[in-house]
Structures are given as structure tokens and as C-alpha cells.
Enzyme design. Structure first.
Site, PDB file in Angstrom:
ATOM      1  N   ASP A  12      27.089  24.644  42.759  1.00 56.10           N
ATOM      2  CA  ASP A  12      27.665  24.882  41.437  1.00 56.10           C
ATOM      3  C   ASP A  12      26.780  24.259  40.364  1.00 56.10           C
ATOM      4  O   ASP A  12      27.051  23.166  39.852  1.00 56.10           O
ATOM      5  CB  ASP A  12      29.101  24.333  41.385  1.00 56.10           C
ATOM      6  CG  ASP A  12      30.060  25.179  42.212  1.00 56.10           C
ATOM      7  OD1 ASP A  12      29.837  26.405  42.302  1.00 56.10           O
ATOM      8  OD2 ASP A  12      31.002  24.627  42.792  1.00 56.10           O
ATOM      9  N   LYS A  34      26.528  28.541  48.771  1.00 55.65           N
ATOM     10  CA  LYS A  34      27.394  29.399  47.972  1.00 55.65           C
ATOM     11  C   LYS A  34      26.926  29.399  46.518  1.00 55.65           C
ATOM     12  O   LYS A  34      26.824  28.347  45.889  1.00 55.65           O
ATOM     13  CB  LYS A  34      28.833  28.863  48.043  1.00 55.65           C
ATOM     14  CG  LYS A  34      29.836  29.675  47.256  1.00 55.65           C
ATOM     15  CD  LYS A  34      31.240  29.163  47.503  1.00 55.65           C
ATOM     16  CE  LYS A  34      31.697  28.141  46.507  1.00 55.65           C
ATOM     17  NZ  LYS A  34      31.943  28.642  45.149  1.00 55.65           N
ATOM     18  N   LYS A  64      34.109  36.264  43.216  1.00 54.68           N
ATOM     19  CA  LYS A  64      35.575  36.415  43.079  1.00 54.68           C
ATOM     20  C   LYS A  64      35.909  37.646  42.229  1.00 54.68           C
ATOM     21  O   LYS A  64      36.574  37.562  41.199  1.00 54.68           O
ATOM     22  CB  LYS A  64      36.211  35.156  42.486  1.00 54.68           C
ATOM     23  CG  LYS A  64      36.113  33.930  43.389  1.00 54.68           C
ATOM     24  CD  LYS A  64      37.052  32.826  42.950  1.00 54.68           C
ATOM     25  CE  LYS A  64      36.925  31.582  43.799  1.00 54.68           C
ATOM     26  NZ  LYS A  64      35.716  30.794  43.570  1.00 54.68           N
ATOM     27  N   LEU A  65      35.443  38.793  42.700  1.00 49.04           N
ATOM     28  CA  LEU A  65      35.670  40.036  41.955  1.00 49.04           C
ATOM     29  C   LEU A  65      37.171  40.314  41.854  1.00 49.04           C
ATOM     30  O   LEU A  65      37.917  40.141  42.818  1.00 49.04           O
ATOM     31  CB  LEU A  65      34.945  41.197  42.643  1.00 49.04           C
ATOM     32  CG  LEU A  65      33.427  41.029  42.766  1.00 49.04           C
ATOM     33  CD1 LEU A  65      32.823  42.156  43.606  1.00 49.04           C
ATOM     34  CD2 LEU A  65      32.765  40.963  41.401  1.00 49.04           C
ATOM     35  N   HIS A  66      37.596  40.756  40.681  1.00 49.03           N
ATOM     36  CA  HIS A  66      39.029  40.994  40.443  1.00 49.03           C
ATOM     37  C   HIS A  66      39.170  41.954  39.267  1.00 49.03           C
ATOM     38  O   HIS A  66      39.041  41.558  38.104  1.00 49.03           O
ATOM     39  CB  HIS A  66      39.721  39.651  40.126  1.00 49.03           C
ATOM     40  CG  HIS A  66      41.214  39.744  40.099  1.00 49.03           C
ATOM     41  ND1 HIS A  66      42.013  38.673  39.767  1.00 49.03           N
ATOM     42  CD2 HIS A  66      42.053  40.757  40.376  1.00 49.03           C
ATOM     43  CE1 HIS A  66      43.284  39.029  39.833  1.00 49.03           C
ATOM     44  NE2 HIS A  66      43.338  40.298  40.194  1.00 49.03           N
ATOM     45  N   ASP A  67      39.405  43.220  39.590  1.00 51.26           N
ATOM     46  CA  ASP A  67      39.545  44.211  38.517  1.00 51.26           C
ATOM     47  C   ASP A  67      40.196  45.445  39.134  1.00 51.26           C
ATOM     48  O   ASP A  67      40.623  45.406  40.298  1.00 51.26           O
ATOM     49  CB  ASP A  67      38.156  44.527  37.923  1.00 51.26           C
ATOM     50  CG  ASP A  67      38.247  44.914  36.445  1.00 51.26           C
ATOM     51  OD1 ASP A  67      39.106  45.753  36.105  1.00 51.26           O
ATOM     52  OD2 ASP A  67      37.467  44.384  35.643  1.00 51.26           O
ATOM     53  N   THR A 117      42.554  26.796  45.316  1.00 55.57           N
ATOM     54  CA  THR A 117      42.977  25.459  45.746  1.00 55.57           C
ATOM     55  C   THR A 117      43.198  24.512  44.563  1.00 55.57           C
ATOM     56  O   THR A 117      43.780  23.451  44.717  1.00 55.57           O
ATOM     57  CB  THR A 117      41.923  24.846  46.690  1.00 55.57           C
ATOM     58  OG1 THR A 117      40.631  25.104  46.160  1.00 55.57           O
ATOM     59  CG2 THR A 117      42.007  25.443  48.067  1.00 55.57           C
ATOM     60  N   ARG A 209      31.137  19.204  45.179  1.00 54.20           N
ATOM     61  CA  ARG A 209      30.900  17.917  44.515  1.00 54.20           C
ATOM     62  C   ARG A 209      30.840  16.694  45.436  1.00 54.20           C
ATOM     63  O   ARG A 209      30.018  15.799  45.180  1.00 54.20           O
ATOM     64  CB  ARG A 209      31.926  17.719  43.391  1.00 54.20           C
ATOM     65  CG  ARG A 209      31.635  18.609  42.187  1.00 54.20           C
ATOM     66  CD  ARG A 209      32.807  18.765  41.270  1.00 54.20           C
ATOM     67  NE  ARG A 209      33.874  19.547  41.900  1.00 54.20           N
ATOM     68  CZ  ARG A 209      34.999  19.860  41.310  1.00 54.20           C
ATOM     69  NH1 ARG A 209      35.229  19.441  40.066  1.00 54.20           N
ATOM     70  NH2 ARG A 209      35.908  20.584  41.928  1.00 54.20           N
TER      71      ARG A 209
HETATM   72  O1  C5P Z   1      33.183  20.740  44.255  1.00 52.62           O
HETATM   73  P1  C5P Z   1      34.209  21.346  45.178  1.00 52.62           P
HETATM   74  O2  C5P Z   1      34.048  20.893  46.613  1.00 52.62           O
HETATM   75  O3  C5P Z   1      35.608  21.188  44.652  1.00 52.62           O
HETATM   76  O4  C5P Z   1      33.852  22.911  45.150  1.00 52.62           O
HETATM   77  C1  C5P Z   1      34.700  23.855  45.706  1.00 52.62           C
HETATM   78  C2  C5P Z   1      34.078  25.191  45.534  1.00 52.62           C
HETATM   79  O5  C5P Z   1      34.894  26.147  46.164  1.00 52.62           O
HETATM   80  C3  C5P Z   1      33.891  25.652  44.108  1.00 52.62           C
HETATM   81  O6  C5P Z   1      32.623  26.299  44.040  1.00 52.62           O
HETATM   82  C4  C5P Z   1      34.995  26.652  43.852  1.00 52.62           C
HETATM   83  O7  C5P Z   1      34.596  27.706  43.025  1.00 52.62           O
HETATM   84  C5  C5P Z   1      35.273  27.170  45.250  1.00 52.62           C
HETATM   85  N1  C5P Z   1      36.632  27.624  45.508  1.00 52.62           N
HETATM   86  C6  C5P Z   1      37.745  26.824  45.356  1.00 52.62           C
HETATM   87  N2  C5P Z   1      39.001  27.313  45.631  1.00 52.62           N
HETATM   88  C7  C5P Z   1      39.148  28.549  46.066  1.00 52.62           C
HETATM   89  C8  C5P Z   1      38.017  29.370  46.225  1.00 52.62           C
HETATM   90  C9  C5P Z   1      36.765  28.857  45.957  1.00 52.62           C
HETATM   91  O8  C5P Z   1      37.625  25.658  44.997  1.00 52.62           O
HETATM   92  N3  C5P Z   1      40.348  28.999  46.401  1.00 52.62           N
END
Ligand code: C5P
Length: 234
Positions: A12, A34, A64-67, A117, A209
Site C-alpha cells: 500500500d 498485492k 475491488k471492482l464494484h459497478d 474487515t 502495515r
Molecule cells: O495494513 P493492513 O494489514 O491492514 O492491510 C490490509 C490490506 O488488505 C489493505 O491493503 C486493504 O485494502 C486490504 N483489505 C482489507 N479488508 C478487506 C479486503 C482487503 O483490509 N476486506
């Protein structure tokens, strides 16, 4: 053949050089990297290609396509020639939308994101969903699999219920994991440790992170954190 740890590194960052360096210094301890909206909106397909030229690791393209189905079908077609191993869509876009992505990107594992999440139960009600996050995630996962998704993204807390509701060959991928040594939850609300998530039945973990924030200390510290988390899982 050495099986790599079931970790997908969430890259990220909008910076291309930083993204390359993160993947390089952790690739020994991760299965895939990712790239998400932050990276894609800045660098587009060209930037993704540069990443692919710099590493052999598998790409998880998290758009995360959504349309509406037609738009997602066309959007998935635009990235299909990148052949990402995984391409994400929001399950709540519905069955026809997921089928459109599956049709457009046949070389990719279409991965349906159930409930983010980061969302709490209060957030979920506020958005207007009638069922709780757990029941909603199971229903979204079942519908996604019927529509052709081959992987499901869910919160660690929903792994058990979802794995009972979908066929065993469908991959369960979970973000929102937080190692014990990492006190911060950041913006994640429904978390488990990496080991707990794997023990609960996750096939792959998305971790950002808890690993990437070590970059400020230096590449070696980041590599050591990835190694430590991978070690907990072996
Ligand atoms: O930094 P962290 O471990 O929280 O990153 C989680 C990653 O997972 C982020 O890139 C976020 O976009 C992705 N993600 C998420 N929850 C979801 C789907 C994807 O946190 N349901």
C-alpha cells in the site's frame, strides 16, 4: 519444492520504487504481493508491468471492482492481459457482476471481497444491511462461488462459518490480521493473529502495515518482521 509462507504482502504505497523495494526485501517470506487502488490509480497498467518485470512473485491485483455488470465486465477486460494471479471484486456487486469479471479475466482467480474487515457491526447497520456481518459474509461468499469466484476475502472471524458453507477448493484469504507484537489495530476492526487465522482455516493472509511500517526503520527490519511472521506460521 519449497512452499512459500501463505502471506500476501499488501503493497500500500503509491511510490513505484518503494513498492519494488518492499517486494524485493520480503519476497523470500511471502507468496504474492498485492497492489491496490493507491498504486493503480497513480501508475496504471504500465506501473503494474514494471512491477511484474522486477519480480517473479505472483500479483494480487486488488481493484475491488464494484459497478454494474457491463462496466465491471469491461473494466476486468482492461486488466486481463496483465494476468494477475488474483483480481478482486466486491461481492456485493452481485452475481451478474461477478460472472462478468470471471468471463473477462479467465486467467485470473476472481476473488470476491465479502465484508471489509475495517467495518464494525455499527458501520454495517449504518450502511443499511439487515443481517449481521457474519451472516452477510456467508451469504455473499456462497453467492460469489456460485457466480464463478474461486477465492473469497473475509474477516478472520468469519473463516469458520464461510469454510463450512463453500467447497473446500475455494481459497479463503483474510486481511485484518495483527501479530501479537503489533499492538496497533490501525483501521482494522475484526482481527486475529496470523497463526489464529491459519489455524481457523485461512489459505492465505493479506498483511500490510504490520510488515511495511518497519520500512521507516530500514529494509533489514522489514525483512526480519516478515521472517518472524512467516516463522510463526511454519
Ligand atoms: O495494513 P493492513 O494489514 O491492514 O492491510 C490490509 C490490506 O488488505 C489493505 O491493503 C486493504 O485494502 C486490504 N483489505 C482489507 N479488508 C478487506 C479486503 C482487503 O483490509 N476486506
Amino acid at each position: 519444492m519449497k512452499i512459500k509462507p501463505p502471506i500476501i504482502l499488501a503493497v500500500d504505497t503509491p511510490e513505484l520504487d518503494t513498492a519494488k523495494a518492499w517486494v524485493e526485501c520480503t519476497s523470500e517470506f511471502t507468496s504474492a504481493y498485492k497492489l491496490g487502488l493507491e498504486f493503480f490509480l497513480r501508475h496504471g497498467a504500465q506501473g503494474v508491468r514494471q512491477m511484474q518485470n522486477a519480480t517473479d512473485a505472483d500479483l494480487f491485483l486488488d481493484l475491488k471492482l464494484h459497478d454494474i455488470p457491463n462496466t465491471v465486465t469491461q473494466a476486468a477486460l482492461q486488466v486481463a492481459d496483465l494476468s494477475p494471479r488474483f483480481l478482486t471484486v466486491h461481492a456485493s456487486g452481485g452475481s451478474a457482476m461477478i460472472q462478468g469479471a470471471v468471463k473477462s479475466a479467465p486467467l485470473s482467480i476472481i476473488t470476491a471481497v465479502t465484508v471489509l474487515t475495517s467495518l464494525s457491526e455499527i458501520d454495517w447497520v449504518e450502511i443499511g444491511f439487515a443481517q449481521d456481518t457474519g451472516k452477510s459474509a456467508v451469504a455473499l461468499a456462497q453467492m460469489s462461488v456460485k457466480s464463478g469466484a474461486k477465492a473469497i476475502v473475509c474477516s478472520p472471524l468469519e473463516i469458520g462459518a464461510i469454510s463450512e458453507a463453500i467447497p473446500a477448493h475455494i481459497l479463503i484469504i483474510t486481511p485484518g490480521v495483527r501479530p501479537k507484537q503489533d499492538g496497533a489495530k490501525d483501521d482494522q476492526n475484526r482481527t486475529m493473529t496470523p497463526k489464529e487465522a491459519i489455524d481457523a482455516g485461512a489459505d492465505l493472509l493479506v498483511i500490510g502495515r504490520p510488515i511495511t511500517q518497519l520500512w521507516e526503520t530500514g529494509p533489514e527490519a522489514m525483512r526480519e518482521r516478515a521472517k518472524a511472521i512467516a516463522g510463526e506460521l511454519s
